[in-house]
Each structure stands twice: as structure tokens, then as C-alpha cells.
Scaffold this motif. Structure first.
Motif, PDB file in Angstrom:
ATOM      1  N   LYS A   1       0.894  -1.107   0.019  1.00 25.14           N
ATOM      2  CA  LYS A   1       0.140  -0.045   0.018  1.00 25.14           C
ATOM      3  C   LYS A   1       1.003   1.411  -0.007  1.00 25.14           C
ATOM      4  O   LYS A   1       0.307   2.533  -0.164  1.00 25.14           O
ATOM      5  CB  LYS A   1      -0.930  -0.180   1.227  1.00 25.14           C
ATOM      6  CG  LYS A   1      -2.201  -1.128   1.096  1.00 25.14           C
ATOM      7  CD  LYS A   1      -3.016  -1.148   2.241  1.00 25.14           C
ATOM      8  CE  LYS A   1      -2.332  -1.749   3.355  1.00 25.14           C
ATOM      9  NZ  LYS A   1      -1.954  -3.223   3.379  1.00 25.14           N
TER      10      LYS A   1
ATOM     11  N   ARG B   1      -6.420   1.889  -0.081  1.00 22.83           N
ATOM     12  CA  ARG B   1      -6.928   2.235   1.005  1.00 22.83           C
ATOM     13  C   ARG B   1      -8.340   2.967   0.990  1.00 22.83           C
ATOM     14  O   ARG B   1      -9.240   2.930   1.903  1.00 22.83           O
ATOM     15  CB  ARG B   1      -6.177   2.824   1.959  1.00 22.83           C
ATOM     16  CG  ARG B   1      -4.765   2.103   2.185  1.00 22.83           C
ATOM     17  CD  ARG B   1      -3.920   3.077   3.203  1.00 22.83           C
ATOM     18  NE  ARG B   1      -2.563   2.534   3.568  1.00 22.83           N
ATOM     19  CZ  ARG B   1      -1.501   2.954   3.034  1.00 22.83           C
ATOM     20  NH1 ARG B   1      -1.541   4.038   2.086  1.00 22.83           N
ATOM     21  NH2 ARG B   1      -0.311   2.415   3.223  1.00 22.83           N
ATOM     22  N   VAL B   2      -8.410   3.893   0.005  1.00 21.73           N
ATOM     23  CA  VAL B   2      -9.465   4.918   0.037  1.00 21.73           C
ATOM     24  C   VAL B   2     -10.353   4.969  -1.218  1.00 21.73           C
ATOM     25  O   VAL B   2     -11.476   5.458  -1.273  1.00 21.73           O
ATOM     26  CB  VAL B   2      -8.973   6.318   0.314  1.00 21.73           C
ATOM     27  CG1 VAL B   2      -8.185   6.333   1.545  1.00 21.73           C
ATOM     28  CG2 VAL B   2      -7.933   6.486  -0.666  1.00 21.73           C
TER      29      VAL B   2
ATOM     30  N   SER C   1     -11.088  -0.388  -1.176  1.00 21.66           N
ATOM     31  CA  SER C   1     -11.181   0.114   0.161  1.00 21.66           C
ATOM     32  C   SER C   1     -12.190  -0.678   1.232  1.00 21.66           C
ATOM     33  O   SER C   1     -11.723  -0.676   2.298  1.00 21.66           O
ATOM     34  CB  SER C   1     -11.376   1.832   0.126  1.00 21.66           C
ATOM     35  OG  SER C   1     -12.829   1.756  -0.381  1.00 21.66           O
TER      36      SER C   1
ATOM     37  N   SER D   1      -9.539  -1.459   3.858  1.00 17.56           N
ATOM     38  CA  SER D   1      -9.513  -0.903   4.835  1.00 17.56           C
ATOM     39  C   SER D   1     -10.764  -1.301   5.896  1.00 17.56           C
ATOM     40  O   SER D   1     -10.331  -1.292   7.117  1.00 17.56           O
ATOM     41  CB  SER D   1      -9.805   0.752   4.564  1.00 17.56           C
ATOM     42  OG  SER D   1      -8.894   1.210   3.742  1.00 17.56           O
TER      43      SER D   1
END
Length: 445
Positions: A273, A280-281, A363, A367
Motif C-alpha cells: 500500500k 485504502r480509500v 477500500s 480498510s
């Protein structure tokens, strides 16, 4: 009866040939096993006093970010620096370069201007012994590059070393095979003459399968069973072929710039990452920009991997040339340590392609669910060339949702849902499937 030849003498010839081949092969293997390793050249003596081994560790910890021994980086190349500068001057420069420049020292001001007026980090914590060790490391002679031996040189070396060449072994084997073939012809000819002398007529067999096929065609039960088996087998292979349409597992295209995940994610331990930060987003993991590569490769212009390391599958020159491709793409001049402004687009080849009607959010998995990249992409830290590890089929995704428990601890969003569904299903842990992960609308829209 007519004598057709001395078979015992031929047998002796074959036996002697095989014995000769085995003895020569064993002698060749013995010579290979007895070969001695080359003796290292231990005549080089550091020009400066100090421990070069300890100096190497100090150099890597304090200096390697801006300096190399044999090439310019942010600072100058440092091999042989003790021959160009006085030891006392070097101690002052290492401990406080800014102060030396401010004092008006001509050499310090010249170096400061030559390297874009980038101030050097001060190292007041280094003792005199540490500096002596670092200078001893920089005073070691440059290693001599090993010249790869060509095929011609290898063959000549093998011939001059007294070993048996592969061509000679193949020639001996071909000779023995020719002797055996000749023996077979001689035996066949002798048997023919013997049968002819004794008036024995040897009939030539010419079997025909037509009677068998006629018998099979008349048996309607066998024909029916055979047709059914043929249809089932054909359906099996057709189904297997159709199910692989659009499945690109193990797809590994050649990229315009060779990138080794084995070196970066494996040996260097770079987190996935760090480069694919969008995972992640964002819905997509994204292809990292070349600026991310240059965060490290501004100071890494040559591949320095150990030639005996298991992750190195190509030569050092190959990896260094790929780094130069990166420099050409971003317009970086490693000699002047500046951008030239001349850039070239890199046309990366996409590897993982989902159908347009499939929705997948990185994500949500990375996440929220905490799924590791290797779960879907495989052990990328072992891939020299990146490939599609998983089939990425609907069945593969559904099985994952059925087997993966949802992490609800510390997430207030799931408190009420978990309480109701865990009571409904009578379980403590809920899988993604039990929380609606198999609904069509979750992945298709």
C-alpha cells in the motif's frame, strides 16, 4: 550349415565400447569434483587506517542516502576521497560542513556550489575512530567486474582443462548406437539366410482390423454405449472450455519497464500500500505514478543486489538498464541530479480485468474488512513478473464470502446487525454471506 559370422567377436566389441565410455565418463566426473576454487586476491590493502568492515556499516547507516562509492548522487562519489582531501579537512567537513563553508574554505565552497548548494547533514556524533573506519571503507579498491564467459571460451576452457566435452560423449554414444543397429541388420540377414537354406517359408503377417469393425458395427448395444460415452465426453470438454472464457489466471504480460515484486516487496519489504496507496480509500488500487518510484530511485541508479541471492533472476546490468528506462520516462539526469523536462509516457499493460458489470471496491476489502493483498493477488513478494494469481470468477468470490468472517469488533455500525443476525443463525461469528454478501445487487448493478 553355412557360417554367417563370429557373433562372439561382435559382442566383445560392444562390451569394450561400453566399458570405454563408462571409464571416460567416470574420469570426467572425478576431474570435475576435484576442481579447486579460485584463490581470492588478498593483496589489496586499505589506504586509510581503520576497520573497513565497521566503516561499511557506518557508511550504509549515515552516508548511503546521499553518496555512493563509484557514482555521483546528491553528493560526490567517495571512493578514494582520502587521496583527494586531507584527513583533518574531511573530519571537519563530516562533522560540520555548514561551518566549514561559512568559514570561507575554498574547497568547501566549491563543493557546495558544484552540488546545487544542497547542505550536507552534520554528523557531530561520529567519533574519530568512526570517521577513520568510514574512510578506510572508501579507500578500498573498486571490485573488478566479472566478465561473463562466452560459449567459445567455455568450450576452449573445457578442452584445455582435460575434461571430456559433450560432443565427444555424444559421438561415442552415436558410434555405439551405429554398432548395435549394424548388429541387428547382421542378425536379421543371418536368420534370413538360415531359413532360406533350410527351405523354411516365413509368411509375412498382414493383419486387418476390418473384421473387428464389422463385428462392432453389427452389435447395436456397443454402438449405443459408444455414442453415449462420446457425447458425454464431448460435453465435458466443451463445458470446461466455455467455463474458461474470460478467465485469465496466470496471465503475466511483459511490461515496458521490468518491475520485480520479488525484489521490492520481498527482499526490501516495501508495503504493497506504499505504492498502491489508492487501495485504502478508492475502488481501484491504481497504478503508482513514477514519482513514487523516484522517491527511492533518485538515489538508486544501479542495482546492488547480491549475485548469490535467490531473488536475482537476471543480471545486474539488466536491472540497472531498467532503472535507466525509469529515468528516461521521468526525464531525470543521474549525473547532474536534475530533471531535464523531457518525459516519455509508460504504457503499462493492465493485468487484472473484471467485467464491466462487476463492482469491486478495494477500500471496502482492504480498510474495512482488513483483507491482505495476498489473499486475492497471491504471494506477490515472490513474483519476479507480476501475474494474475486468482481466477477472479464469480464462484471464487462467492466461496470467499461464505468462508470469511466479518470483523465487527470495535465497529459500532455492526453492533445492532450482529446482535440480530447472530441470534438468528445461532453463531458468534458472521460470514460475509450471512450478512448479505451473496445478494446479487452487492456486486452487480
Amino acid at each position: 550349415m553355412k557360417k554367417v559370422g563370429n557373433h562372439k567377436s561382435i559382442f566383445k566389441v560392444v562390451t569394450l565400447s561400453l566399458s570405454l565410455l563408462l571409464s571416460v565418463s567416470f574420469s570426467s566426473f572425478a576431474q570435475d569434483a576435484a576442481a579447486t576454487a579460485p584463490v581470492a586476491d588478498a593483496t589489496a590493502v586499505p589506504a586509510a587506517s581503520g576497520d573497513a568492515a565497521a566503516g561499511k556499516a557506518l557508511f550504509n547507516a549515515n552516508c548511503a542516502a546521499c553518496h555512493k562509492l563509484d557514482a555521483k548522487m546528491t553528493g560526490p562519489a567517495l571512493r578514494g576521497v582520502t587521496e583527494r582531501r586531507d584527513r583533518a579537512w574531511l573530519g571537519k567537513w563530516i562533522r560540520d560542513s555548514k561551518g566549514l563553508i561559512a568559514s570561507g574554505d575554498a574547497d568547501a565552497v566549491k563543493i557546495f556550489g558544484e552540488f546545487n548548494k544542497v547542505p550536507m547533514t552534520a554528523f557531530p556524533q561520529l567519533s574519530d575512530a568512526d570517521i577513520d573506519n568510514i574512510l578506510a571503507y572508501t579507500s578500498e579498491p573498486a571490485p573488478v567486474a566479472e566478465k561473463p564467459a562466452t560459449g567459445k571460451e567455455t568450450a576452449e576452457a573445457g578442452a584445455s582443462g582435460g575434461g571430456l566435452s559433450n560432443n565427444l560423449i555424444l559421438g561415442l554414444l552415436a558410434g555405439i548406437l551405429a554398432v548395435l543397429v549394424g548388429m541387428l541388420f547382421m542378425v536379421n540377414n543371418a536368420l534370413g539366410k538360415i531359413s532360406k537354406a533350410n527351405g523354411v517359408d516365413v509368411p509375412l503377417r498382414n493383419p486387418s482390423l476390418m473384421p473387428l469393425w464389422r463385428a462392432f458395427a453389427k452389435n447395436q448395444f456397443l454402438v449405443l454405449v459408444s455414442v453415449i460415452l462420446l457425447m458425454l465426453t464431448s460435453a465435458y470438454f466443451i463445458y470446461g472450455y466455455l467455463m474458461q472464457v474470460g478467465v485469465d489466471q496466470d496471465y503475466a504480460p511483459i511490461q515496458p519497464i521490468h518491475y520485480s515484486h520479488k525484489i521490492h516487496a520481498g527482499d526490501n519489504g516495501i508495503d504493497c500500500k506504499y505504492c498502491h496507496s489508492a487501495a485504502r480509500v478508492s475502488k481501484n488500487a491504481g497504478i503508482p505514478s513514477l514519482n513514487v518510484c523516484m522517491n527511492c530511485h533518485k538515489n538508486i541508479s544501479e542495482f546492488q543486489g547480491d549475485k548469490d541471492s535467490t531473488y536475482v533472476e537476471y543480471t545486474k546490468e539488466f536491472y540497472t538498464a531498467e532503472i535507466q528506462k525509469l529515468y528516461d520516462a521521468v526525464g531525470w539526469d543521474k549525473n547532474t541530479q536534475k530533471y531535464t523536462g523531457k518525459q516519455k509516457p509508460v504504457k503499462w499493460v493492465r493485468i487484472h480485468n473484471l467485467q464491466d458489470f462487476v463492482y469491486f471496491n478495494h477500500s471496502q476489502h482492504v480498510s474495512v474488512a482488513g483483507v491482505e493483498c495476498q489473499t486475492c493477488h497471491g504471494p506477490v513478494q515472490t513474483f519476479e513478473i507480476m501475474k494474475q494469481h486468482s481466477p477472479l470468477t464469480m464462484g471464487w468470490c462467492v466461496n470467499c464470502h461464505r468462508e470469511t468472517n466479518v470483523k465487527v469488533e470495535g465497529n459500532a455500525y455492526y453492533d445492532k446487525i450482529h446482535a440480530e443476525l447472530s441470534k438468528k443463525y445461532g453463531v458468534d461469528k458472521l460470514t460475509a454471506a450471512q450478512m448479505g454478501g451473496l445478494e446479487c445487487g452487492k456486486c452487480h448493478y
